[in-house]
Design an enzyme around this catalytic site. Structure first.
Site, PDB file in Angstrom:
ATOM      1  N   ASP A   8       0.820  -1.222   0.000  1.00  0.00           N
ATOM      2  CA  ASP A   8       0.000   0.000   0.000  1.00  0.00           C
ATOM      3  C   ASP A   8       0.851   1.268   0.000  1.00  0.00           C
ATOM      4  O   ASP A   8       1.552   1.563   0.977  1.00  0.00           O
ATOM      5  CB  ASP A   8      -0.890   0.029   1.241  1.00  0.00           C
ATOM      6  CG  ASP A   8      -1.764  -1.204   1.388  1.00  0.00           C
ATOM      7  OD1 ASP A   8      -1.283  -2.310   1.125  1.00  0.00           O
ATOM      8  OD2 ASP A   8      -2.934  -1.049   1.795  1.00  0.00           O
ATOM      9  N   GLU A  37      -4.311   2.394  -3.236  1.00  0.00           N
ATOM     10  CA  GLU A  37      -5.575   2.917  -2.704  1.00  0.00           C
ATOM     11  C   GLU A  37      -5.401   4.058  -1.705  1.00  0.00           C
ATOM     12  O   GLU A  37      -6.362   4.760  -1.408  1.00  0.00           O
ATOM     13  CB  GLU A  37      -6.386   1.787  -2.058  1.00  0.00           C
ATOM     14  CG  GLU A  37      -5.853   1.286  -0.752  1.00  0.00           C
ATOM     15  CD  GLU A  37      -6.981   1.091   0.280  1.00  0.00           C
ATOM     16  OE1 GLU A  37      -8.147   1.343  -0.051  1.00  0.00           O
ATOM     17  OE2 GLU A  37      -6.652   0.713   1.401  1.00  0.00           O
ATOM     18  N   ASN A  38      -4.182   4.250  -1.197  1.00  0.00           N
ATOM     19  CA  ASN A  38      -3.923   5.347  -0.253  1.00  0.00           C
ATOM     20  C   ASN A  38      -2.943   6.371  -0.811  1.00  0.00           C
ATOM     21  O   ASN A  38      -2.371   7.171  -0.069  1.00  0.00           O
ATOM     22  CB  ASN A  38      -3.351   4.806   1.059  1.00  0.00           C
ATOM     23  CG  ASN A  38      -4.288   3.873   1.792  1.00  0.00           C
ATOM     24  OD1 ASN A  38      -3.966   2.728   2.037  1.00  0.00           O
ATOM     25  ND2 ASN A  38      -5.479   4.355   2.115  1.00  0.00           N
ATOM     26  N   HIS A  66     -10.611   2.109   0.261  1.00  0.00           N
ATOM     27  CA  HIS A  66     -10.629   3.543  -0.037  1.00  0.00           C
ATOM     28  C   HIS A  66     -10.714   3.803  -1.539  1.00  0.00           C
ATOM     29  O   HIS A  66     -10.383   4.898  -2.008  1.00  0.00           O
ATOM     30  CB  HIS A  66      -9.380   4.220   0.535  1.00  0.00           C
ATOM     31  CG  HIS A  66      -9.361   4.292   2.032  1.00  0.00           C
ATOM     32  ND1 HIS A  66     -10.278   5.033   2.753  1.00  0.00           N
ATOM     33  CD2 HIS A  66      -8.557   3.702   2.948  1.00  0.00           C
ATOM     34  CE1 HIS A  66     -10.028   4.894   4.046  1.00  0.00           C
ATOM     35  NE2 HIS A  66      -9.000   4.091   4.192  1.00  0.00           N
ATOM     36  N   HIS A 145      -7.477  -7.905   0.348  1.00  0.00           N
ATOM     37  CA  HIS A 145      -7.380  -6.644   1.073  1.00  0.00           C
ATOM     38  C   HIS A 145      -8.272  -6.785   2.300  1.00  0.00           C
ATOM     39  O   HIS A 145      -9.502  -6.670   2.211  1.00  0.00           O
ATOM     40  CB  HIS A 145      -7.854  -5.505   0.171  1.00  0.00           C
ATOM     41  CG  HIS A 145      -7.451  -4.149   0.636  1.00  0.00           C
ATOM     42  ND1 HIS A 145      -6.179  -3.636   0.458  1.00  0.00           N
ATOM     43  CD2 HIS A 145      -8.155  -3.187   1.283  1.00  0.00           C
ATOM     44  CE1 HIS A 145      -6.114  -2.417   0.959  1.00  0.00           C
ATOM     45  NE2 HIS A 145      -7.303  -2.124   1.475  1.00  0.00           N
TER      46      HIS A 145
END
Length: 252
Positions: A8, A37-38, A66, A145
Site C-alpha cells: 500500500d 488505494e492510499n 478507499h 485486502h
C-alpha cells in the site's frame, strides 16, 4: 517470470519512494503491481498519484476499501489498468481482475476484499472460484485486502494449490511469514506499506494518539518523513512460484 508486488502506497512519502526507487529496478521484473488505494494524500487514488505510479513503472494498480475516496477514480477505473475488489456487487464501476500478458504467458490478478471488521461485500471465496473458472489464464495471483489475519490465511488455504500466490494488503504492517502453503501456493499475510514508518500506519502520530486518548473522531492527516519502499518479490517457474521474498528499500 518475475513479479514485484508493492505494498500500500501511502501519501507523499509513498509516492516519493516509488518515484525514486522503482525506475532503478524496473528492468528486473516482467510485471510490477502496486496497491495505490492510499496514494492520494493517504486516502484514495487521483489522476496525479496514478500518473506518478505509472510513470515510475507500475503495470497494474490495485485499490481497496478507499477505492472511491477521490472522484478522479470513477474516470480512471473505466479505462486504465486498475483493479478494485472483485466481490463488490454487480454494477459497481470498474473490474475486479486483470490479465497481464507477456510472451504468451497470461497472469491473472484478482483482488478481493475481506469481510471481517470491514464492509459486508459478497463472498470473496466464491468470487475467486468463479473468476478462476471464467477467465483464461496460465497462473493467478490473488490479493486479499483485509483486516483479519485469520481471513487472509483462510483464503490462502482455500486456494492452496489452485493459484500461484495469495498476498494480503490493508493493515500497512508487513508480516514475517512469506513462504509456501502445503499445496505450493506462495503466501504472505500482509505485504506492508510503502510510505513513512515515522507514523501510525501512514497517519500523523499526534492525530492518531488524540483519537486513542480522547475516544473522539479526529481528521485524518497523512504523516511526513523518510520514505520506505516495501514490496514482495515473486519468481515464477512456469505457472508456479518458486521463490517468494520480502523486498525493502529505504530513502537515503
Amino acid at each position: 517470470m518475475r513479479v514485484l508486488f508493492v505494498g500500500d502506497v501511502v501519501a507523499r512519502p509513498g509516492l516519493r519512494a516509488v518515484a525514486l526507487h522503482l525506475p532503478d529496478v524496473r528492468d528486473r521484473y516482467d510485471w510490477v503491481i502496486v496497491n495505490g488505494e492510499n496514494a492520494a494524500g493517504g486516502k484514495g487514488l487521483d489522476k496525479k498519484s496514478y500518473r506518478i505510479l505509472r510513470e515510475a513503472g507500475a503495470d497494474l494498480i490495485t485499490l481497496g476499501n478507499h477505492a472511491w475516496d477521490k472522484k478522479d477514480v470513477f474516470d480512471l477505473i473505466e479505462r486504465e489498468p486498475i483493479v478494485r475488489a472483485a466481490n463488490y456487487p454487480p454494477g459497481t464501476p470498474g473490474r475486479g481482475w486483470w490479465v497481464l500478458e507477456r510472451g504468451g504467458f497470461r497472469l491473472l490478478v484478482i483482488q478481493v476484499m475481506g469481510r471481517v471488521f470491514m464492509d459486508a461485500l459478497d463472498d470473496p471465496f466464491r468470487t475467486v472460484d468463479r473468476l478462476l473458472e471464467e477467465v483464461e489464464h496460465d497462473a493467478a495471483i490473488v490479493e486479499i485486502h483485509a483486516e483479519a489475519t485469520s481471513e487472509k490465511y483462510a483464503l490462502g488455504f482455500y486456494l492452496d494449490g489452485r493459484v500461484a500466490a495469495v498476498l494480503g494488503t490493508h493493515t500497512h504492517v508487513p508480516t514475517l511469514d512469506a513462504g509456501f502453503l502445503p499445496g505450493g501456493t506462495a503466501f504472505q499475510a500482509d505485504v506492508g506499506m510503502t510510505g513513512t514508518y515515522r507514523s501510525i500506519i501512514g497517519g500523523e502520530v499526534k492525530t492518531f494518539l488524540d483519537r486513542f486518548l480522547t475516544a473522539r473522531p479526529q481528521p485524518f492527516r497523512s504523516a511526513e518523513g523518510p520514505a520506505l519502499f516495501v514490496a514482495t518479490e515473486l519468481v515464477f517457474d512456469g505457472p508456479r512460484v518458486q521463490a517468494i521474498s520480502p523486498y525493502r528499500w529505504e530513502e537515503p
